[in-house]
Design a protein around this motif. Structure first.
Motif, mmCIF file in Angstrom:
data_model
loop_
_atom_site.group_PDB
_atom_site.id
_atom_site.type_symbol
_atom_site.label_atom_id
_atom_site.label_comp_id
_atom_site.label_asym_id
_atom_site.label_seq_id
_atom_site.Cartn_x
_atom_site.Cartn_y
_atom_site.Cartn_z
ATOM 1 N N VAL A 115 49.191 3.572 -23.128
ATOM 2 C CA VAL A 115 48.785 2.932 -21.873
ATOM 3 C C VAL A 115 49.501 1.587 -21.801
ATOM 4 O O VAL A 115 49.133 0.640 -22.494
ATOM 5 N N GLU B 89 49.959 -1.402 -19.837
ATOM 6 C CA GLU B 89 49.251 -2.111 -18.760
ATOM 7 C C GLU B 89 48.947 -3.522 -19.246
ATOM 8 O O GLU B 89 48.378 -3.687 -20.326
ATOM 9 N N ALA C 90 43.309 -2.044 -18.572
ATOM 10 C CA ALA C 90 43.710 -1.324 -19.787
ATOM 11 C C ALA C 90 42.485 -0.826 -20.547
ATOM 12 O O ALA C 90 42.460 0.311 -21.027
ATOM 13 N N PRO D 46 47.006 1.284 -26.497
ATOM 14 C CA PRO D 46 47.358 0.245 -25.527
ATOM 15 C C PRO D 46 48.583 -0.579 -25.906
ATOM 16 O O PRO D 46 48.831 -0.854 -27.082
ATOM 17 N N ALA E 105 50.649 -4.058 -23.964
ATOM 18 C CA ALA E 105 50.639 -4.983 -22.831
ATOM 19 C C ALA E 105 52.037 -5.464 -22.447
ATOM 20 O O ALA E 105 52.187 -6.195 -21.474
#
Length: 117
Positions: free
Chosen positions: A9, A11, A17, A33, A35
């Motif tokens: 992911v 995000e 997120a 995750p 970023a």
């Protein structure tokens, strides 16, 4: 595929997120995750990724390099963004797109389609 499918992911909005991660867990997937583009590259290189959700705009960078890395490795992905296809580089316009704001049912179906494809 071993265990739960691992979904990258990418995000930068922490709340979104986390929300996406919660939904992926609820749907039986393992969220991974990232970023930033650098975080995503590290995860792609160092861990198993089965599919990915990419926001296009990440603070002061775009996620297109991540899309190319995923494409080159044969890892399915979709764009989860408010950007329209016309904003994408021409060679990325054919990849799946789920527009923000999104409906959970549509996102769930799109993620499952990535993994089945």
């Amino acid at each position: 595929m071993r265990g739960k499918a691992r979904i990258l992911v990418v995000e930068d909005d922490l709340l979104l997120a986390e929300t996406l991660g919660d939904h992926l867990l609820e749907w039986g997937f393992e969220p991974v995750p990232a970023a930033s583009v650098d975080d995503a590259f590290c995860l792609i290189l160092e861990s198993r990724i089965d599919a990915a959700l990419l926001d296009v705009r990440l603070r002061h960078e775009l996620s297109y390099p991540v899309a190319y890395a995923l494409r080159d490795r044969g890892i399915p992905f979709l764009f989860l963004t408010s950007y329209g296809r016309a904003d994408f580089p021409p060679d990325l316009r054919s990849f799946p797109l789920v527009e923000k704001p999104f409906q959970l049912r549509a996102l769930r179906a799109a993620v499952r389609s990535l993994l089945e494809g």
